[in-house]
Design a protein around this motif. Structure first.
Motif, mmCIF file in Angstrom:
data_model
loop_
_atom_site.group_PDB
_atom_site.id
_atom_site.type_symbol
_atom_site.label_atom_id
_atom_site.label_comp_id
_atom_site.label_asym_id
_atom_site.label_seq_id
_atom_site.Cartn_x
_atom_site.Cartn_y
_atom_site.Cartn_z
ATOM 1 N N TRP A 1 0.840 -1.199 0.000
ATOM 2 C CA TRP A 1 0.000 0.000 0.000
ATOM 3 C C TRP A 1 0.877 1.252 0.000
ATOM 4 C CZ3 TRP A 1 -0.112 3.737 3.865
ATOM 5 C CH2 TRP A 1 -1.042 4.752 3.667
ATOM 6 N N TRP A 2 1.876 1.289 0.874
ATOM 7 C CA TRP A 2 2.737 2.474 0.962
ATOM 8 C C TRP A 2 3.487 2.709 -0.355
ATOM 9 C CZ3 TRP A 2 3.322 6.672 3.772
ATOM 10 C CH2 TRP A 2 4.472 7.451 3.549
ATOM 11 N N LEU A 3 4.038 1.659 -0.902
ATOM 12 C CA LEU A 3 4.798 1.808 -2.153
ATOM 13 C C LEU A 3 3.879 2.283 -3.283
ATOM 14 C CD1 LEU A 3 7.070 -1.342 -1.845
ATOM 15 C CD2 LEU A 3 7.825 1.052 -1.759
ATOM 16 N N GLY A 4 2.668 1.741 -3.346
ATOM 17 C CA GLY A 4 1.719 2.173 -4.370
ATOM 18 C C GLY A 4 1.260 3.607 -4.153
ATOM 19 N N ARG A 5 1.069 3.978 -2.889
ATOM 20 C CA ARG A 5 0.675 5.345 -2.536
ATOM 21 C C ARG A 5 1.747 6.317 -2.990
ATOM 22 N NH1 ARG A 5 2.199 8.335 1.761
ATOM 23 N NH2 ARG A 5 0.798 9.933 2.502
ATOM 24 N N SER A 6 2.973 5.975 -2.709
ATOM 25 C CA SER A 6 4.094 6.836 -3.101
ATOM 26 C C SER A 6 4.176 6.968 -4.613
ATOM 27 C CB SER A 6 5.405 6.267 -2.555
ATOM 28 O OG SER A 6 5.369 6.218 -1.148
#
Length: 192
Positions: A181-186
């Motif tokens: 989720w964090w990597l995709g958000r970034s």
């Protein structure tokens, strides 16, 4: 920076899952038994293993004598007739209830593992589900390459080995989901 943050998130979640898995669910105790006579076992360890810390396999065969057919035959007979033990031995014990240093090392291990996984997940510009699949594959790879050989070669109990799979797979799916989720958000922020 996004990989570093993802790794820190994953490390924290994996550590928290490990606490829950061991303390609340008991996964860390599966297959671990209490000795019938602990004092006799400890006394025998001190007498039989002496003062050198290490991993001991009992019964054992000196690798230097593996070419001696008589020694191998004697060992084989003894191995079939004797109990088997894989012992991590320290002649001077430590109080396992004083967990401060162990907790710190476990958090560091979880965080370094999560950083390595975040790096691999960050290389793949794929979606959430594929990154989660990478986390699951990494957990299964780690289990297959460590715990399964311990079960095979060192006779770790099957229930202990399978509990380790459950612990690792669930933990890395939880941590992996947050990391994905964090990597995709970034990435969405960079693209937007």
């Amino acid at each position: 920076m996004r990989v570093l943050v993802a790794g820190l998130i994953g490390g924290i979640l994996m550590f928290m899952w490990g606490v829950m898995a061991h303390m609340a669910l008991g996964l860390g105790n599966v297959g671990i038994k209490q000795p019938a006579n602990e004092n006799a076992a400890l006394s025998g360890l001190q007498e039989g293993l002496g003062g050198q810390a290490g991993v001991y396999i009992l019964p054992s065969l000196d690798p230097g004598k593996m070419g001696d057919a008589a020694e191998v035959r004697t060992y084989s007979i003894k191995a079939v007739r004797s109990p088997y033990a894989w012992v991590v031995y320290q002649p001077q014990g430590t109080d396992m209830m004083q967990m401060g240093p162990q907790i710190g090392r476990q958090w560091a291990s979880d965080t370094l593992s999560a950083l390595a996984l975040a790096f691999v997940m960050g290389l793949a510009v794929v979606g959430f589900r594929r990154r989660l699949a990478i986390a699951a594959a990494a957990a299964i790879f780690a289990w297959l390459s460590t715990m399964l050989p311990y079960w095979n070669w060192y006779r770790f109990p099957l229930d202990f080995t399978l509990a380790a799979l459950v612990e690792q797979l669930i933990g890395w799916l939880i941590a992996g989901a947050a990391m994905a989720w964090w990597l995709g958000r970034s990435e969405r922020k960079l693209a937007g």
